[in-house]
Write a protein that holds these residues in place. Structure first.
Motif, PDB file in Angstrom:
ATOM      1  N   LEU A   1     -95.540 119.941  -0.241  1.00 23.58           N
ATOM      2  CA  LEU A   1     -96.802 120.271  -0.920  1.00 23.58           C
ATOM      3  C   LEU A   1     -96.827 121.741  -1.328  1.00 23.58           C
ATOM      4  N   PHE A   2     -95.656 122.307  -1.466  1.00 27.92           N
ATOM      5  CA  PHE A   2     -95.575 123.726  -1.793  1.00 27.92           C
ATOM      6  C   PHE A   2     -94.660 123.913  -2.990  1.00 27.92           C
ATOM      7  N   ARG A   3     -95.057 124.824  -3.845  1.00 27.92           N
ATOM      8  CA  ARG A   3     -94.208 125.078  -5.003  1.00 27.92           C
ATOM      9  C   ARG A   3     -93.455 126.392  -4.796  1.00 27.92           C
ATOM     10  N   LEU A   4     -92.146 126.311  -4.948  1.00 28.91           N
ATOM     11  CA  LEU A   4     -91.321 127.500  -4.755  1.00 28.91           C
ATOM     12  C   LEU A   4     -91.389 128.386  -5.988  1.00 28.91           C
ATOM     13  N   ARG A   5     -92.477 129.060  -6.131  1.00 27.38           N
ATOM     14  CA  ARG A   5     -92.623 129.914  -7.294  1.00 27.38           C
ATOM     15  C   ARG A   5     -92.842 131.354  -6.850  1.00 27.38           C
ATOM     16  N   ALA A   6     -92.124 132.258  -7.499  1.00 26.04           N
ATOM     17  CA  ALA A   6     -92.317 133.674  -7.162  1.00 26.04           C
ATOM     18  C   ALA A   6     -93.700 134.112  -7.651  1.00 26.04           C
ATOM     19  N   GLU A   7     -94.327 134.979  -6.875  1.00 21.94           N
ATOM     20  CA  GLU A   7     -95.696 135.418  -7.171  1.00 21.94           C
ATOM     21  C   GLU A   7     -95.689 136.596  -8.139  1.00 21.94           C
ATOM     22  N   VAL A   8     -95.397 136.339  -9.383  1.00 18.20           N
ATOM     23  CA  VAL A   8     -95.311 137.438 -10.358  1.00 18.20           C
ATOM     24  C   VAL A   8     -96.714 137.879 -10.758  1.00 18.20           C
ATOM     25  N   VAL A   9     -96.976 139.157 -10.557  1.00 16.08           N
ATOM     26  CA  VAL A   9     -98.269 139.716 -10.943  1.00 16.08           C
ATOM     27  C   VAL A   9     -98.074 140.681 -12.109  1.00 16.08           C
ATOM     28  N   ASP A  10     -97.025 141.496 -11.986  1.00 11.32           N
ATOM     29  CA  ASP A  10     -96.684 142.426 -13.071  1.00 11.32           C
ATOM     30  C   ASP A  10     -95.161 142.614 -13.077  1.00 11.32           C
ATOM     31  N   ALA A  11     -94.692 143.704 -13.699  1.00 15.41           N
ATOM     32  CA  ALA A  11     -93.240 143.887 -13.829  1.00 15.41           C
ATOM     33  C   ALA A  11     -92.595 144.459 -12.570  1.00 15.41           C
ATOM     34  N   ASN A  12     -93.373 144.703 -11.535  1.00 16.56           N
ATOM     35  CA  ASN A  12     -92.858 145.298 -10.304  1.00 16.56           C
ATOM     36  C   ASN A  12     -92.193 144.214  -9.432  1.00 16.56           C
ATOM     37  N   THR A  13     -90.849 144.226  -9.436  1.00 14.66           N
ATOM     38  CA  THR A  13     -90.114 143.185  -8.705  1.00 14.66           C
ATOM     39  C   THR A  13     -90.351 143.275  -7.198  1.00 14.66           C
ATOM     40  N   ASP A  14     -90.412 144.487  -6.666  1.00 17.80           N
ATOM     41  CA  ASP A  14     -90.630 144.645  -5.217  1.00 17.80           C
ATOM     42  C   ASP A  14     -91.962 144.020  -4.798  1.00 17.80           C
ATOM     43  N   LEU A  15     -92.954 144.222  -5.653  1.00 18.86           N
ATOM     44  CA  LEU A  15     -94.276 143.646  -5.373  1.00 18.86           C
ATOM     45  C   LEU A  15     -94.195 142.114  -5.398  1.00 18.86           C
ATOM     46  N   THR A  16     -93.497 141.594  -6.398  1.00 21.63           N
ATOM     47  CA  THR A  16     -93.348 140.136  -6.505  1.00 21.63           C
ATOM     48  C   THR A  16     -92.655 139.575  -5.267  1.00 21.63           C
ATOM     49  N   VAL A  17     -91.585 140.252  -4.834  1.00 26.30           N
ATOM     50  CA  VAL A  17     -90.848 139.769  -3.650  1.00 26.30           C
ATOM     51  C   VAL A  17     -91.762 139.804  -2.420  1.00 26.30           C
ATOM     52  N   ALA A  18     -92.527 140.886  -2.281  1.00 27.92           N
ATOM     53  CA  ALA A  18     -93.416 141.020  -1.109  1.00 27.92           C
ATOM     54  C   ALA A  18     -94.494 139.933  -1.115  1.00 27.92           C
ATOM     55  N   LEU A  19     -95.094 139.717  -2.268  1.00 27.64           N
ATOM     56  CA  LEU A  19     -96.158 138.702  -2.357  1.00 27.64           C
ATOM     57  C   LEU A  19     -95.607 137.296  -2.110  1.00 27.64           C
ATOM     58  N   THR A  20     -94.404 137.058  -2.634  1.00 23.15           N
ATOM     59  CA  THR A  20     -93.777 135.741  -2.455  1.00 23.15           C
ATOM     60  C   THR A  20     -93.474 135.492  -0.984  1.00 23.15           C
ATOM     61  N   HIS A  21     -92.923 136.503  -0.324  1.00 21.38           N
ATOM     62  CA  HIS A  21     -92.593 136.370   1.096  1.00 21.38           C
ATOM     63  C   HIS A  21     -93.871 136.134   1.915  1.00 21.38           C
ATOM     64  N   LEU A  22     -94.911 136.866   1.555  1.00 15.34           N
ATOM     65  CA  LEU A  22     -96.198 136.753   2.255  1.00 15.34           C
ATOM     66  C   LEU A  22     -96.716 135.313   2.220  1.00 15.34           C
TER      67      LEU A  22
END
Lengths: 124, 447
Positions: B182-203
């Motif tokens: 019931l989970f979608r493996l999608r990265a949490e892209v908010v803006d162009a900041n890859t570190d932020l995306t990785v952190a949000l995705t991991h969270l």
């Protein structure tokens, strides 16, 4: 690197993926040896069919931009030293674009200027 | 009165919970506020600020109003009528509390267009290749095995209620299924900041696993706890309450922790490029994207998931859910029907038959060892079955007899106690006292 798909575009989705990865490699946003997402992961991320991503990766592999490793998955290919080999399809495509620019009324100098500008933008 | 209080306790907390969750939507997370994606500069816009204040006020008034409505419901004497009223109240709460959200979402989108904040084409999907390449580290299924074993132990301890224990065990097993699928493996892209995306995705991924693991362990322990305390009504009630509280507190706690982290991590986002998927979210709450092949998608904030309503499966599921919710008052109507039907007791040539609504118990006359007419109703509590003011049927228990089968009208005596040769105990009567006495006479005359 951000990959943006436009579903309203006439360019097929797999082609958009392939094109943007090529631009990403050329501009240095994707460095040699960098791992790309697995086919299923990228399809999941973009909400597209796995076959679409698979087709894009297959084309990139055939053109020599990426390599597939059983353990590491899909990776950006290291550029080999020596005389660069330009894929035949790319030369054909470039020839077609040059013709289109000529038909649009651009002179040789103007075409070269445009190429120069685009090179500065995309390749640095 | 106990039934009223239990019903009240089961339902009343939904409004405060919805209020807290919806009010939290007014905080900026991933450049999203009340379901609308806006740039960083919008956070200081006076009209946006006023719109958000108005939203919080409306939400507060709506919640107070809904809670006040519950007071007269408490004093309705008939349980079935109460149930109908509560069902309507629940439906009303679910709809009314969303109205401020929808209105605010529309207002914010209008402001967005007026200010020229709409930047990207509607049919667009964005992926961060580096973040998407980070593989998901799934929790081992072994973490879910101990709670499953715990939940299966009651099957050996109390075979009579094996259906109940099996259902609870299935719920534990579903926790793993839900976690994985019931989970979608999608990265949490908010803006162009890859570190932020990785952190949000991991969270999100980490807390998604944690939530399901909590539910699995709590359910496993609950199953065993319920089995061990089933003989003591209040202890079983306490176990059920603790289970409900643990699940709600743990899941809501994790949800808010994730929301706070999303708020903190994206506090400076939205200044340059930012991802805007508003066109795919109807009223900021329902995901509808025909270009997206996925059935299940992640909510934009928090850790929850939702359905892509552009997919046929999601439409069917949502339709059925809405139908089930709308049918909730019908349960009250059925209860009303149950309450008004009298309990019947007859003796045929071969058996004693107790009947109520669709339920029928038959005890062969030849199996009856003894029959006794009780003038006082024995104190007992339900194990499994129905317990309404006008009827008690199913499996009951008390200290004197242990477990027995019951089909009585608790309001009118006498009550007929039957013991059969196989050691079983049966407690019957009829709403009409004369019928009970006649049945007793017929049984004793035959003996």
């Amino acid at each position: 690197m951000l990959l943006k798909l436009d579903f309203d575009s006439e360019v097929p989705i797999y082609q958009q993926i392939r094109n943007q990865i090529v631009v990403g490699i050329a501009s240095g946003q994707l460095s040699p040896g960098e791992r790309l997402p697995a086919t299923r992961a990228l399809a999941e991320d973009l909400g597209v069919n796995t076959m679409t991503v698979s087709k894009a990766y297959q084309q990139l592999r055939q053109e020599g931009y990426v390599i597939t490793d059983r353990r590491s998955g899909v990776m950006v290919r290291q550029r080999e030293a020596g005389v660069p080999v330009v894929p035949e399809e790319t030369v054909k495509g470039l020839r077609l674009r040059l013709c289109e620019l000529r038909l649009a009324g651009l002179s040789r100098e103007e075409i070269l200027q445009l190429c120069d500008k685009l090179c500065d933008e995309e390749v640095g | 009165m106990i039934g009223t209080l239990i019903l009240w306790g089961c339902i009343i907390w939904i409004v405060p919970l919805m209020y807290v969750l919806l009010r939290n939507e007014a905080k900026w997370k991933k450049n999203i506020v009340v379901g609308a994606t806006l740039p960083y500069e919008a956070r200081q816009d006076p009209e946006v600020e006023e719109t958000l204040r108005r939203y919080q006020r409306q939400l507060g008034w709506m919640s107070v109003l809904l809670l006040l409505v519950t007071v007269p419901c408490m004093f309705v004497p008939q349980f079935s009528v109460q149930f109908i009223l509560w069902s309507f109240w629940l439906l009303l709460a679910m709809v009314l509390l969303q109205i401020p959200f929808v209105r605010t979402n529309k207002a914010l989108r209008r402001i967005k267009v007026e200010r020229g904040w709409r930047r990207q084409p509607s049919a667009q999907a964005v992926s961060d290749l580096t973040a998407a390449a980070v593989p998901m580290k799934w929790l081992s299924p072994w973490w879910f095995l101990p709670p499953l074993v715990l939940s299966l132990i009651p099957m050996a301890l109390d075979r009579e209620l094996w259906v109940l224990w099996l259902m609870d065990a299935a719920l534990v097993a579903f926790c793993y299924v839900g976690y994985r699928w019931l989970f979608r493996l999608r990265a949490e892209v908010v803006d162009a900041n890859t570190d932020l995306t990785v952190a949000l995705t991991h969270l999100r991924r980490y807390n998604w696993g944690k939530t399901w693991l909590w539910i699995a362990w709590a359910t496993g322990c609950f199953n065993l706890g319920l089995c061990l305390t089933l003989e003591w009504f209040w202890a079983a009630m306490a176990v059920t309450f603790v289970y409900g509280a643990v699940v709600v507190v743990a899941t809501i706690g994790i949800e808010f922790r994730v929301r706070r982290a999303q708020e903190r991590l994206t506090a400076d986002s939205g200044k340059d490029f930012y991802v805007d998927e508003d066109d795919q979210w109807i009223w900021g709450m329902f995901y509808y994207n025909p270009n997206d092949k996925r059935l299940v998608v992640n909510n934009r904030t928090g850790i929850n998931t939702t359905f892509n309503l552009a997919r046929r499966g999601a439409q069917i599921f949502m339709g059925l859910t809405v139908l089930m919710l709308l049918a909730l008052p019908l349960v009250g109507v059925w209860l009303m029907h149950e309450e008004t039907i009298p309990v019947e007791l007859t003796v045929t040539e071969t058996a004693v038959v107790a009947r109520h609504s669709g339920t029928e118990y038959e005890v062969s006359l030849s199996d009856i060892e003894s029959a006794e007419l009780l003038t006082e109703r024995p104190v007992s509590s339900r194990v499994a079955g129905t317990a309404l003011e006008s009827v008690s049927k199913g499996r009951y228990k008390n200290d004197e007899w242990g477990r027995f089968t019951c089909c009585i009208d608790p309001r009118t005596g006498p009550w007929l106690l039957l013991r059969t040769t196989d050691g079983e105990i049966w407690l019957f009567n009829a709403t009409d006292s004369a019928a009970t006495e006649a049945a007793y006479q017929a049984i004793t005359a035959g003996k």
